[in-house]
Motif scaffolding. Structure first.
Motif, PDB file in Angstrom:
ATOM      1  N   THR A   1      52.060 -77.737  34.132  1.00 12.64           N
ATOM      2  CA  THR A   1      52.896 -78.046  32.978  1.00 12.64           C
ATOM      3  C   THR A   1      52.399 -77.305  31.746  1.00 12.64           C
ATOM      4  N   ASP A   2      53.261 -77.163  30.758  1.00 11.18           N
ATOM      5  CA  ASP A   2      52.818 -76.596  29.481  1.00 11.18           C
ATOM      6  C   ASP A   2      51.821 -77.513  28.775  1.00 11.18           C
ATOM      7  N   LYS A   3      51.804 -78.788  29.152  1.00  9.94           N
ATOM      8  CA  LYS A   3      50.923 -79.750  28.481  1.00  9.94           C
ATOM      9  C   LYS A   3      49.470 -79.668  28.951  1.00  9.94           C
ATOM     10  N   CYS A   4      49.180 -78.715  29.841  1.00 13.12           N
ATOM     11  CA  CYS A   4      47.791 -78.537  30.281  1.00 13.12           C
ATOM     12  C   CYS A   4      46.935 -77.874  29.198  1.00 13.12           C
ATOM     13  N   TYR A   5      47.557 -77.331  28.150  1.00  9.00           N
ATOM     14  CA  TYR A   5      46.796 -76.685  27.084  1.00  9.00           C
ATOM     15  C   TYR A   5      46.219 -77.710  26.110  1.00  9.00           C
ATOM     16  N   GLU A   6      45.099 -77.343  25.488  1.00  7.79           N
ATOM     17  CA  GLU A   6      44.562 -78.130  24.372  1.00  7.79           C
ATOM     18  C   GLU A   6      45.499 -77.881  23.192  1.00  7.79           C
ATOM     19  N   ASN A   7      46.410 -78.824  22.969  1.00  9.65           N
ATOM     20  CA  ASN A   7      47.504 -78.598  22.024  1.00  9.65           C
ATOM     21  C   ASN A   7      47.058 -78.878  20.593  1.00  9.65           C
ATOM     22  N   ARG A   8      46.971 -77.828  19.815  1.00 10.62           N
ATOM     23  CA  ARG A   8      46.598 -77.953  18.403  1.00 10.62           C
ATOM     24  C   ARG A   8      47.824 -77.955  17.497  1.00 10.62           C
ATOM     25  N   GLU A   9      49.006 -77.930  18.104  1.00  9.46           N
ATOM     26  CA  GLU A   9      50.280 -77.963  17.389  1.00  9.46           C
ATOM     27  C   GLU A   9      50.368 -76.858  16.344  1.00  9.46           C
ATOM     28  N   TRP A  10      49.818 -75.688  16.715  1.00  7.43           N
ATOM     29  CA  TRP A  10      49.951 -74.553  15.814  1.00  7.43           C
ATOM     30  C   TRP A  10      51.277 -73.852  16.066  1.00  7.43           C
TER      31      TRP A  10
ATOM     32  N   ASP B   1      44.484 -69.306  27.037  1.00  2.00           N
ATOM     33  CA  ASP B   1      44.083 -70.273  26.023  1.00  2.00           C
ATOM     34  C   ASP B   1      43.433 -71.508  26.658  1.00  2.00           C
ATOM     35  N   GLU B   2      42.735 -72.257  25.814  1.00 10.48           N
ATOM     36  CA  GLU B   2      41.927 -73.384  26.273  1.00 10.48           C
ATOM     37  C   GLU B   2      42.773 -74.485  26.897  1.00 10.48           C
ATOM     38  N   LEU B   3      42.286 -75.033  27.997  1.00 15.42           N
ATOM     39  CA  LEU B   3      42.918 -76.179  28.631  1.00 15.42           C
ATOM     40  C   LEU B   3      42.430 -77.465  27.983  1.00 15.42           C
ATOM     41  N   GLY B   4      43.235 -78.518  28.089  1.00 16.82           N
ATOM     42  CA  GLY B   4      42.824 -79.793  27.507  1.00 16.82           C
ATOM     43  C   GLY B   4      43.854 -80.855  27.796  1.00 16.82           C
ATOM     44  N   GLY B   5      43.890 -81.880  26.956  1.00 15.80           N
ATOM     45  CA  GLY B   5      44.863 -82.947  27.152  1.00 15.80           C
ATOM     46  C   GLY B   5      44.411 -84.242  26.525  1.00 15.80           C
ATOM     47  N   ARG B   6      45.168 -84.731  25.571  1.00 13.44           N
ATOM     48  CA  ARG B   6      44.815 -85.974  24.892  1.00 13.44           C
ATOM     49  C   ARG B   6      45.218 -87.194  25.711  1.00 13.44           C
ATOM     50  N   ASP B   7      46.352 -87.124  26.416  1.00 14.12           N
ATOM     51  CA  ASP B   7      46.835 -88.245  27.214  1.00 14.12           C
ATOM     52  C   ASP B   7      46.469 -88.028  28.680  1.00 14.12           C
TER      53      ASP B   7
ATOM     54  N   GLY C   1      62.255 -97.117  14.886  1.00 12.40           N
ATOM     55  CA  GLY C   1      61.161 -97.107  13.917  1.00 12.40           C
ATOM     56  C   GLY C   1      59.895 -97.810  14.352  1.00 12.40           C
ATOM     57  N   GLY C   2      59.796 -98.241  15.595  1.00 11.52           N
ATOM     58  CA  GLY C   2      58.607 -98.958  16.047  1.00 11.52           C
ATOM     59  C   GLY C   2      57.423 -98.035  16.239  1.00 11.52           C
ATOM     60  N   GLU C   3      56.278 -98.629  16.617  1.00  6.49           N
ATOM     61  CA  GLU C   3      55.080 -97.852  16.908  1.00  6.49           C
ATOM     62  C   GLU C   3      55.144 -97.315  18.334  1.00  6.49           C
ATOM     63  N   HIS C   4      54.663 -96.063  18.495  1.00  3.79           N
ATOM     64  CA  HIS C   4      54.753 -95.416  19.799  1.00  3.79           C
ATOM     65  C   HIS C   4      53.441 -94.716  20.126  1.00  3.79           C
ATOM     66  N   LEU C   5      53.200 -94.533  21.400  1.00  2.51           N
ATOM     67  CA  LEU C   5      52.031 -93.793  21.849  1.00  2.51           C
ATOM     68  C   LEU C   5      52.152 -92.329  21.447  1.00  2.51           C
ATOM     69  N   HIS C   6      50.993 -91.662  21.348  1.00  2.00           N
ATOM     70  CA  HIS C   6      50.978 -90.272  20.892  1.00  2.00           C
ATOM     71  C   HIS C   6      51.719 -89.348  21.852  1.00  2.00           C
ATOM     72  N   GLU C   7      52.563 -88.486  21.287  1.00  2.00           N
ATOM     73  CA  GLU C   7      53.191 -87.402  22.012  1.00  2.00           C
ATOM     74  C   GLU C   7      53.133 -86.161  21.130  1.00  2.00           C
ATOM     75  N   ALA C   8      52.957 -84.995  21.756  1.00  2.00           N
ATOM     76  CA  ALA C   8      52.840 -83.751  20.995  1.00  2.00           C
ATOM     77  C   ALA C   8      54.117 -83.475  20.209  1.00  2.00           C
ATOM     78  N   GLY C   9      53.948 -82.931  19.007  1.00  2.00           N
ATOM     79  CA  GLY C   9      55.097 -82.610  18.168  1.00  2.00           C
ATOM     80  C   GLY C   9      55.605 -81.196  18.355  1.00  2.00           C
ATOM     81  N   LEU C  10      54.751 -80.269  18.748  1.00  2.00           N
ATOM     82  CA  LEU C  10      55.155 -78.876  18.896  1.00  2.00           C
ATOM     83  C   LEU C  10      54.289 -78.212  19.950  1.00  2.00           C
ATOM     84  N   LEU C  11      54.923 -77.494  20.884  1.00  2.00           N
ATOM     85  CA  LEU C  11      54.183 -76.774  21.908  1.00  2.00           C
ATOM     86  C   LEU C  11      55.055 -75.623  22.407  1.00  2.00           C
ATOM     87  N   ARG C  12      54.563 -74.402  22.234  1.00  2.00           N
ATOM     88  CA  ARG C  12      55.298 -73.213  22.656  1.00  2.00           C
ATOM     89  C   ARG C  12      54.507 -72.460  23.716  1.00  2.00           C
ATOM     90  N   LEU C  13      55.214 -71.795  24.617  1.00  2.00           N
ATOM     91  CA  LEU C  13      54.591 -70.968  25.638  1.00  2.00           C
ATOM     92  C   LEU C  13      54.898 -69.498  25.406  1.00  2.00           C
TER      93      LEU C  13
END
Length: 388
Positions: free
Chosen positions: A143-152, A160-166, A298-310
């Motif tokens: 998946t594209d989410k395998c990257y350490e997403n810095r939302e740049w 690029d570096e692999l990672g994952g917050r979730d 408007g409720g509280e939600h678990l973290h999801e990435a805001g921007l990720l490009r390949l």
């Protein structure tokens, strides 16, 4: 219409390569797996599948009659001996590993299952493939989410570096490392092992929970207002057929020139398809009229990435892979599929028509009847667009 994108004879999926080719697909009962299995059947490949039962009801696998065109085997990817037995029986030349727990939010609810399926599943697929001498190429889909997403702002490259917050993202980063370790430890001079990264795919037949367009369809069908968590979140949207075509090109390349294609590959759309969730919903819901409504949750939600490009430069240059569908076309095809389903259409015929229309733009037909086959594919695609 897709035929505006270029001449068929300049494209690179070779029907002669796939005709009669033995292909083993894990996760063939899932959303992407069902689309891929139908694509392979249209290319006259000999397909075997290994997966659990379809994950939702309804589901694309059943609606499109996917099981009718392949060797349909059921089992858990975490069961090495069952998987190895199925692979041995099939004697495939190509293994495409799609089986996974694919949902970010589900990974928070079931982290152990997510890591078991997404990491141990890759270990088992590669370990089983070691035992089968017929295997020439292995495509591990992450998946594209395998990257350490810095939302740049710039796009991620394969180096690029692999990672994952979730847990989901981290499990897919681990899967990449597993594939790399197996390639270097056990497959040097043997089968080619490559990984493929794509994300935010859309398309008809996805009924997964916590995905924006399936959620939108369910809300419309129920006469409810869709609640949207993050309408301004930007994603690179693409129809499932786009990366799946990339996986086929990659598998073909891995068989024909394995030394030139090792490592990871990105399959992401261009800048035109990088839109926020609000734009996606507006385009998807427009054909439904007043029955389609949404509002911000408007409720509280678990973290999801805001921007990720390949950055898909490697696939563009070395595989000649490029998206064929614009943003509007990808959303339009998806909306058409769900509206056809809601109207009670024959969804096997409708899904195959979309595949024929897409492959008709990608496939180099090499039979003596190439022109006739190509014209028939275009006609069936055009007929499929006449939805009330």
């Amino acid at each position: 219409m897709v035929e505006r994108r270029g001449a068929v004879e300049n494209l690179v999926i070779d029907s002669a390569f796939w005709r009669g080719r033995r292909v083993f697909v894990t996760g063939h009962t899932g959303f992407k797996g069902a689309w891929l299995s139908l694509m392979l059947a249209r290319l006259s490949a000999r397909v075997s599948g290994f997966a659990l039962a379809p994950p939702t009801d309804p589901n694309l696998f059943t609606l499109a009659g996917v099981g009718a065109g392949l060797d349909d085997r059921r089992g858990d990817i975490r069961d090495l001996e069952a998987l190895a037995g199925a692979l041995e029986a099939a004697q495939p030349e190509i293994l495409i590993h799609l089986a996974a727990q694919p949902l970010v939010r589900q990974s928070y609810a079931a982290p152990v299952e997510t890591f078991e399926t997404n990491v141990l599943g890759v270990v088992n697929a590669l370990e089983a493939a070691r035992r089968v001498k017929s295997v020439r190429a292995i495509v591990v889909v992450t998946t594209d989410k395998c990257y350490e997403n810095r939302e740049w702002l710039w796009a991620y490259r394969e180096s690029d570096e692999l990672g994952g917050r979730d847990p989901y993202s981290a499990s897919k980063a681990c899967a990449e490392l597993v594939a790399q370790a197996y390639r270097k430890s056990f497959f040097e001079g043997g089968a080619a092992v490559v990984t493929a990264r794509a994300g935010n795919v859309i398309g008809g037949g996805d009924f997964s929970p916590d995905r924006i367009l399936p959620d939108a369809f369910r809300a419309i069908a129920a006469g409810e207002v869709l609640r949207v968590r993050a309408p301004r979140a930007v994603r690179p949207w693409q129809h499932a057929l786009e990366p799946l075509a990339g996986y086929l090109l990659l598998a073909q390349k891995a068989c024909e020139a394995p030394a030139s294609c090792e490592g990871a590959w990105n399959f992401g759309p261009g800048a035109d398809s990088e839109r926020d969730v609000q734009s996606l919903l507006q385009r998807f819901m427009a054909p439904w009229g007043e029955a389609a409504r949404w509002r911000i949750d408007g409720g509280e939600h678990l973290h999801e990435a805001g921007l990720l490009r390949l950055d898909a430069a490697r696939a563009r240059e070395m595989l000649q892979w490029r998206p064929r569908l614009s943003f509007d076309e990808a959303i339009g095809w998806t909306s058409d599929w769900y509206r056809a389903f809601a109207a009670g259409a024959d969804m096997r015929a409708f899904t195959l028509n979309q595949i024929d229309g897409y492959l008709g733009q990608w496939t180099r037909l090499t039979s003596p009847f190439a022109e006739r086959e190509r014209d028939a594919a275009k006609e069936t695609f055009h007929a499929a667009q006449g939805i009330a």
